[in-house]
Design a protein around this motif. Structure first.
Motif, short mmCIF file in Angstrom:
data_model
loop_
_atom_site.label_atom_id
_atom_site.label_comp_id
_atom_site.label_asym_id
_atom_site.label_seq_id
_atom_site.Cartn_x
_atom_site.Cartn_y
_atom_site.Cartn_z
N PRO A 372 -21.47 27.32 6.57
CA PRO A 372 -20.92 28.62 7.01
C PRO A 372 -20.60 29.54 5.92
N SER A 373 -20.00 28.99 5.01
CA SER A 373 -19.45 29.77 3.53
C SER A 373 -20.67 30.39 2.89
N GLU A 374 -21.79 29.86 3.03
CA GLU A 374 -23.02 30.61 2.50
C GLU A 374 -23.34 31.58 3.49
N GLU A 375 -23.52 31.15 4.79
CA GLU A 375 -24.13 32.12 5.63
C GLU A 375 -23.52 33.30 5.82
N VAL A 376 -22.01 33.32 5.55
CA VAL A 376 -21.16 34.52 5.62
C VAL A 376 -21.74 35.51 4.70
N ILE A 377 -22.11 35.04 3.66
CA ILE A 377 -22.65 35.95 2.43
C ILE A 377 -23.80 36.59 2.83
N ASP A 378 -24.83 35.64 3.41
CA ASP A 378 -26.04 36.12 3.53
C ASP A 378 -26.02 37.02 4.81
N ARG A 379 -25.04 37.02 5.76
CA ARG A 379 -25.02 37.79 6.70
C ARG A 379 -24.47 39.20 6.40
N HIS A 380 -23.61 39.08 5.33
CA HIS A 380 -22.96 40.49 4.93
C HIS A 380 -24.13 41.22 4.24
N VAL A 381 -24.91 40.23 3.42
CA VAL A 381 -25.85 41.06 2.54
C VAL A 381 -27.00 41.64 3.60
N GLU A 382 -27.20 40.94 4.68
CA GLU A 382 -28.40 41.52 5.63
C GLU A 382 -27.51 42.59 6.11
#
Lengths: 418, 208
Positions: A372-382
């Motif tokens: 989750p802590s990585e996914e939140v950044i990926d989602r923000h970048v997306e």
């Protein structure tokens, strides 16, 4: 001459009970409040919760009626203090906004404690936790952008605390054996170190409890996932910081130290409080806690033959303050970001052998899934084209952590090898 | 004047062992501890730690006796506890003086002394269960704690005397012997506590 709670006159215990109206305080305006006023409110809530829970534990270890009833009375007042303090939080402040404030506390409180900590080992422990909480703010800041929309972060933290990656949350998950630390020695500890340790335990414990309880109130799986992941790190931090306390101290001594620390913090925060109404609350609670110190001291004298004046310093140490720590944190980031822990000590991540339990634990919790802590950044970048940051002092001190849409775990490993 | 509560402000120093961390300026170097055993043919670190543990036992015992004096409802018993507190405090002073004569800090807190302090503290927890015994039981509890601490003081005196006797001729030996003699000369009150306990139990049994 400094301030000595034992030499002051507090409010008599029997006059400390307040009615519902007095406790149901007017909350602060979340748009107007100074971020560090909000931070002080959050700290004192955690301090009162710890004091209350400690008192409950103490009460479960005695059937002496006189002791139990005295603990019950003081505890009820502490409970009321907790309500009066925590009810300052406004209902229109979202859980995520409060979360950002909790992380700002974790950062600027820990940084201050580290800056003023006399014991080098305790200072290193504080640095270690600091860089992890610093990263949590960055992850939650990206989450709030996704869930509640832009501009929320600045409204909460102001320009006082930078928001950018710390030690990436994904690498913070360590085997429980590696969270235990050494402790101070009660006969030689500096009074300030004792207060620092008690304060950080209470603050991190409150954060852990908060995330444990509010995490599932969110609907989006990403939010639920991030809360549970970071709640686990907060548990690691509680394990770490509670290790610092000397278990040699008795129940009665610890009861006294809890109230002494409450005095110290109300006195500290009173000095810097910019909101006159809230400063009055700190003053009131200080007057109450002076009496709690006296009562705890009397219990200690009667049941253990110890004069509280012999155990406590002649005056309170220098106050604990909320101040900007941007440059300090950047220095710690540059020097210590690549550390992990093995047993009781800190070592560079790259120094671990490939069969270290750290990697097994990492594989158990992170392996084969989106963390989750990585996914939140990926989602923000997306969604927005980049991650959310709030920096005022220039680029990130770690080159590999300057705007990057790829995995943090690789960045830290690369940086350590360089 | 004995220090019954050791803190950093009062001069508490220690050495790191296992889980403890001490500020570097407050660490007693091992070489300093080893030095006291050199000429005496003793393990200096062990002896220093042992003496420090004896002092810590006496400190805690003095405080526990004061607490017992505060809690007992029997005036005669209160006087006994007050005398015990005084004796334990005097012994603390003698042992602190011994450490100083051995050229060590009087408030050296060894790992062994932490354990000694914890043992007394554990015994002193007994009255936390005072709610589930009657008044006689509470008095017995207080006396039992005082008795056990007095017995430990007696045994510690014998052990110190034996350690002194085992030392080779040296200033360390002379110093140990003097302190052991001083402590051994004044143990009558401890022996009285043993007798008092027996008499008190018999008396309570007769009443019923």
């Amino acid at each position: 001459m400094g301030f000595n709670p034992l030499a002051e006159k507090g409010i008599p215990l029997e006059k400390q009970i307040r009615n519902w109206s007095e406790l149901n305080v007017q909350p602060f305006d979340k748009r107007e409040v100074h971020p560090y006023t909000r931070a002080r409110v959050i700290v004192m809530n955690g301090i009162e919760v710890e004091s209350v829970m400690f008192s409950h534990q103490f009460a479960r270890h005695t059937d002496d009626w006189a002791v139990k009833r005295q603990l019950a009375l003081v505890r009820r007042v502490d409970q009321q203090q907790q309500k009066a303090v925590n009810w300052l939080l406004p209902g229109d402040q979202s859980v995520l906004e409060t979360t950002l404030a909790y992380e700002q506390v974790a950062i600027d409180l820990t940084a201050w404690l580290a800056r003023t900590e006399p014991n080098p080992y305790l200072q290193q422990v504080l640095h270690f936790g600091l860089l992890e909480d610093f990263d949590h703010l960055y992850r939650y800041a990206n989450l709030i952008d996704l869930v509640e929309g832009p501009k929320r972060v600045h409204e909460i933290v102001g320009n006082l605390t930078e928001v950018m990656p710390g030690r990436p949350t994904v690498v913070e998950h360590r085997h429980p054996y590696d969270e235990v630390r050494r402790h101070f020695e009660t006969h030689t500890v500096d009074p300030l170190s004792r207060l620092h340790s008690m304060t950080i335990v209470a603050a991190e414990q409150q954060t852990m409890n908060f995330y444990m309880n509010v995490g599932p109130t969110y609907v989006p799986p990403l939010a639920r996932g991030l809360y549970l992941e970071i709640a686990e790190i907060e548990e690691q931090h509680v394990t770490q910081y509670e290790s610092l306390l000397d278990p040699l101290d008795s129940w009665f001594e610890r009861e006294l130290f809890h109230h002494y620390n409450e005095c110290y913090l109300y006195w500290s925060f009173m000095k810097d409080e910019v909101d006159p109404r809230i400063r009055k609350l700190w003053e009131l609670h200080l007057a109450m806690e002076i009496e709690h110190v006296r009562v705890a001291g009397e219990l200690l004298r009667r049941h253990e033959g110890t004069d509280p004046a012999e155990l406590l310093p002649a005056e309170l140490p220098e106050p604990t303050r909320f101040q900007e720590n941007k440059q300090y944190i950047r220095k710690v980031l540059a020097a210590e970001i690549d550390l992990t822990s093995v047993g009781l000590d800190f070592v560079p991540l790259t120094a671990l052998p490939t069969d270290a339990r750290y990697f097994k634990y990492q594989a158990a919790v992170n392996g084969g899934i989106k963390v989750p802590s990585e996914e939140v950044i990926d989602r923000h970048v997306e969604e927005f084209g980049d991650d959310f940051r709030l920096t005022t002092e220039g680029p990130h001190p770690i080159p590999a952590l300057r705007s990057r849409p790829h995995a943090d775990i690789e960045d830290v490993a690369d940086e350590a090898e360089e | 004047m004995a220090t019954l509560t050791v803190t950093k402000d009062k001069g508490g120093v220690s050495r790191r062992e296992g889980m403890t961390v001490i500020e570097p300026a407050l660490v007693v170097p091992l070489a300093k501890l080893k030095a006291i055993g050199k000429q005496a043919g003793l393990d200096g670190v062990f002896v220093a730690d042992f003496v420090s543990a004896l002092a810590m036992h006496e400190r805690h015992a003095a405080r526990v006796a004061m607490a017992a004096a505060e809690q007992t409802e029997r005036p005669k018993r209160r006087k006994t506890y007050e005398k015990l507190a005084q004796l334990h405090a005097e012994r603390t002073g003698a042992l602190e003086a011994l450490l100083a004569k051995l050229k060590l800090p009087a408030l050296y807190v060894s790992p062994a002394s932490r354990a000694a302090g914890h043992m007394v503290a554990a015994l002193a927890q007994a009255p936390l269960l005072a709610g589930s015994v009657d008044a006689e039981g509470r008095e017995c509890m207080l006396l039992d704690v005082a008795f056990l601490l007095a017995e430990q003081s007696l045994a510690n005196t014998e052990a110190l005397t034996a350690v002194a006797a085992a030392a080779a001729a040296s200033t360390t030996r002379t110093t140990l012997v003097k302190t052991a003699k001083l402590l051994a000369a004044n143990v009558a009150l401890f022996e009285k506590v043993r007798a008092l306990r027996k008499a008190s139990i018999v008396q309570a049994a007769r009443k019923k």
